[in-house]
Design a protein around this motif. Sequence first.
Motif, PDB file in Angstrom:
ATOM      1  N   HIS A   1     -23.422  32.484 -20.474  1.00  0.00           N
ATOM      2  CA  HIS A   1     -24.636  31.632 -20.300  1.00  0.00           C
ATOM      3  C   HIS A   1     -25.682  32.199 -19.323  1.00  0.00           C
ATOM      4  O   HIS A   1     -26.406  31.635 -18.760  1.00  0.00           O
ATOM      5  N   SER A   2     -25.605  33.478 -19.663  1.00  0.00           N
ATOM      6  CA  SER A   2     -26.624  34.397 -18.678  1.00  0.00           C
ATOM      7  C   SER A   2     -27.904  34.889 -19.626  1.00  0.00           C
ATOM      8  O   SER A   2     -28.859  35.188 -18.988  1.00  0.00           O
ATOM      9  N   ALA A   3     -28.426  33.967 -20.744  1.00  0.00           N
ATOM     10  CA  ALA A   3     -29.452  34.283 -21.487  1.00  0.00           C
ATOM     11  C   ALA A   3     -30.056  32.803 -21.576  1.00  0.00           C
ATOM     12  O   ALA A   3     -29.445  31.828 -21.514  1.00  0.00           O
ATOM     13  N   PHE A   4     -31.236  32.559 -21.620  1.00  0.00           N
ATOM     14  CA  PHE A   4     -32.119  31.486 -22.016  1.00  0.00           C
ATOM     15  C   PHE A   4     -31.584  30.877 -23.485  1.00  0.00           C
ATOM     16  O   PHE A   4     -32.031  31.738 -24.613  1.00  0.00           O
ATOM     17  N   LEU A   5     -30.870  29.758 -23.576  1.00  0.00           N
ATOM     18  CA  LEU A   5     -30.336  29.390 -25.081  1.00  0.00           C
ATOM     19  C   LEU A   5     -31.074  28.288 -25.550  1.00  0.00           C
ATOM     20  O   LEU A   5     -31.311  27.235 -24.979  1.00  0.00           O
ATOM     21  N   PHE A   6     -31.769  28.537 -26.698  1.00  0.00           N
ATOM     22  CA  PHE A   6     -32.541  27.470 -27.412  1.00  0.00           C
ATOM     23  C   PHE A   6     -32.410  27.182 -28.849  1.00  0.00           C
ATOM     24  O   PHE A   6     -32.061  28.075 -29.451  1.00  0.00           O
ATOM     25  N   THR A   7     -32.894  26.198 -29.383  1.00  0.00           N
ATOM     26  CA  THR A   7     -33.055  26.047 -30.740  1.00  0.00           C
ATOM     27  C   THR A   7     -34.024  25.009 -31.015  1.00  0.00           C
ATOM     28  O   THR A   7     -34.650  24.487 -30.254  1.00  0.00           O
ATOM     29  N   LEU A   8     -34.241  24.918 -32.439  1.00  0.00           N
ATOM     30  CA  LEU A   8     -35.475  23.796 -32.887  1.00  0.00           C
ATOM     31  C   LEU A   8     -34.817  22.863 -33.750  1.00  0.00           C
ATOM     32  O   LEU A   8     -34.021  23.136 -34.496  1.00  0.00           O
TER      33      LEU A   8
ATOM     34  N   ILE B   1     -40.523  28.106 -23.568  1.00  0.00           N
ATOM     35  CA  ILE B   1     -39.105  28.969 -23.836  1.00  0.00           C
ATOM     36  C   ILE B   1     -39.454  30.489 -23.205  1.00  0.00           C
ATOM     37  O   ILE B   1     -38.444  30.854 -22.380  1.00  0.00           O
ATOM     38  N   PHE B   2     -40.461  31.264 -23.818  1.00  0.00           N
ATOM     39  CA  PHE B   2     -40.677  32.542 -23.102  1.00  0.00           C
ATOM     40  C   PHE B   2     -40.796  32.497 -21.611  1.00  0.00           C
ATOM     41  O   PHE B   2     -40.351  33.358 -21.034  1.00  0.00           O
ATOM     42  N   GLU B   3     -41.533  31.627 -21.056  1.00  0.00           N
ATOM     43  CA  GLU B   3     -41.959  31.561 -19.644  1.00  0.00           C
ATOM     44  C   GLU B   3     -40.600  31.215 -18.834  1.00  0.00           C
ATOM     45  O   GLU B   3     -40.336  31.947 -17.980  1.00  0.00           O
ATOM     46  N   ARG B   4     -39.789  30.387 -19.211  1.00  0.00           N
ATOM     47  CA  ARG B   4     -38.542  29.971 -18.688  1.00  0.00           C
ATOM     48  C   ARG B   4     -37.528  31.236 -18.814  1.00  0.00           C
ATOM     49  O   ARG B   4     -36.526  31.588 -17.950  1.00  0.00           O
ATOM     50  N   ALA B   5     -37.574  32.212 -19.848  1.00  0.00           N
ATOM     51  CA  ALA B   5     -36.665  33.161 -19.994  1.00  0.00           C
ATOM     52  C   ALA B   5     -37.203  34.419 -19.307  1.00  0.00           C
ATOM     53  O   ALA B   5     -36.464  35.412 -19.324  1.00  0.00           O
ATOM     54  N   GLY B   6     -38.429  34.726 -18.688  1.00  0.00           N
ATOM     55  CA  GLY B   6     -38.791  35.498 -17.860  1.00  0.00           C
ATOM     56  C   GLY B   6     -39.910  36.240 -18.531  1.00  0.00           C
ATOM     57  O   GLY B   6     -40.165  37.584 -18.045  1.00  0.00           O
ATOM     58  N   ALA B   7     -40.705  35.799 -19.531  1.00  0.00           N
ATOM     59  CA  ALA B   7     -41.538  36.546 -20.274  1.00  0.00           C
ATOM     60  C   ALA B   7     -42.876  35.709 -20.391  1.00  0.00           C
ATOM     61  O   ALA B   7     -43.095  35.356 -21.473  1.00  0.00           O
TER      62      ALA B   7
ATOM     63  N   ILE C   1     -23.049  22.814 -27.708  1.00  0.00           N
ATOM     64  CA  ILE C   1     -23.283  23.940 -27.226  1.00  0.00           C
ATOM     65  C   ILE C   1     -24.298  23.577 -26.100  1.00  0.00           C
ATOM     66  O   ILE C   1     -25.054  22.842 -26.410  1.00  0.00           O
ATOM     67  N   PRO C   2     -24.397  24.481 -24.840  1.00  0.00           N
ATOM     68  CA  PRO C   2     -25.073  23.964 -23.864  1.00  0.00           C
ATOM     69  C   PRO C   2     -26.560  24.607 -23.803  1.00  0.00           C
ATOM     70  O   PRO C   2     -26.940  25.629 -23.064  1.00  0.00           O
ATOM     71  N   TYR C   3     -27.455  23.938 -24.630  1.00  0.00           N
ATOM     72  CA  TYR C   3     -28.630  24.392 -24.792  1.00  0.00           C
ATOM     73  C   TYR C   3     -29.717  24.349 -23.571  1.00  0.00           C
ATOM     74  O   TYR C   3     -29.590  23.312 -22.611  1.00  0.00           O
ATOM     75  N   ASP C   4     -30.338  25.398 -23.210  1.00  0.00           N
ATOM     76  CA  ASP C   4     -31.526  25.029 -22.157  1.00  0.00           C
ATOM     77  C   ASP C   4     -32.776  24.513 -22.568  1.00  0.00           C
ATOM     78  O   ASP C   4     -33.364  23.937 -21.888  1.00  0.00           O
ATOM     79  N   HIS C   5     -32.978  24.518 -23.972  1.00  0.00           N
ATOM     80  CA  HIS C   5     -34.002  23.969 -24.362  1.00  0.00           C
ATOM     81  C   HIS C   5     -33.785  23.573 -25.931  1.00  0.00           C
ATOM     82  O   HIS C   5     -33.502  24.728 -26.802  1.00  0.00           O
ATOM     83  N   ILE C   6     -34.145  22.276 -26.317  1.00  0.00           N
ATOM     84  CA  ILE C   6     -34.240  22.019 -27.807  1.00  0.00           C
ATOM     85  C   ILE C   6     -35.518  21.606 -28.227  1.00  0.00           C
ATOM     86  O   ILE C   6     -36.033  20.579 -27.853  1.00  0.00           O
ATOM     87  N   GLY C   7     -36.166  22.396 -28.827  1.00  0.00           N
ATOM     88  CA  GLY C   7     -37.860  22.215 -29.284  1.00  0.00           C
ATOM     89  C   GLY C   7     -37.910  21.746 -30.585  1.00  0.00           C
ATOM     90  O   GLY C   7     -36.768  21.275 -31.063  1.00  0.00           O
ATOM     91  N   LYS C   8     -38.966  21.528 -30.919  1.00  0.00           N
ATOM     92  CA  LYS C   8     -39.326  20.857 -32.368  1.00  0.00           C
ATOM     93  C   LYS C   8     -40.265  21.793 -32.962  1.00  0.00           C
ATOM     94  O   LYS C   8     -41.253  22.170 -32.517  1.00  0.00           O
TER      95      LYS C   8
END
Length: 267
Positions: A110-117, A215-221, A197-204
Amino acid sequence: MTEKRVYLNPLSAASPLTRALAPFFPRYRSLLALEAYPEHLRGPLRNLVMSTDRRILFLRNLKCACTSVAQLLYYYSEGRFYPRSIHRATRGVYLARYWWSEIEPVYQAHSAFLFTLTRSPQARAWSGFTNFFVDASNIARHNHMGPMRDHGYDPAHGESYNFDVFLDYIEHSLAIDPLQTSAHFRPQVFNIAFGEIPYDHIGKVETLADDLRVIFERAGAPGFPPKELIEQRFNRSEAPRTPLTPAQRRRVRTIFARDYEAFGYDD
């Protein structure tokens, strides 16, 4: 009376052909490696996309802007969009279908920012229907055409009639096995293994621009993607959406009841 057919996906990929080809092709090695996971996780994990800097993991929920977002991840690495099907890209992003060996340690740590929509069940159901049976643009369409005809599909009867046939087809498939039902059609809770699955963010999809910035801000971009990239869309249907009848809306709410409850939709 002839039994109406449905097309179902196999739960296991560990066929003799896969085993024979695995030493030579990464796609088959990935399929075999994913066999170590429970059946209900294999499909979702096979849909992971990772940025080349390993900061971002995106789980593709089919018919939920997954092509557009995968293209953005490619642009994030390469500074341009992929010129062909992004879901077959062999560079610029890591796709689990080819590079599970690269993705698995990142996912496990879980070293990357994990998201889905997710997406409104009404809009998603209509998108799946048009993609396969109106635009006829999905490469897997041929698997479902015969079974859909068994259920009454007839282009001469119009889209509203055939959408009812499509809902019949989904209900029939789900009654047999939700996990084997096409990921384009089944409830989203199965596609994303909701709650497991342990998501960091579930967007819509409905708030895509705002979600992507978070998502990109929290992922460091921070600052990516710029507005002109957010507005790019891929694999969008050209067919206008026919308003659903009250009966169709009720059927969608019943079929996808778990999505309405899990993701807070109220259409």
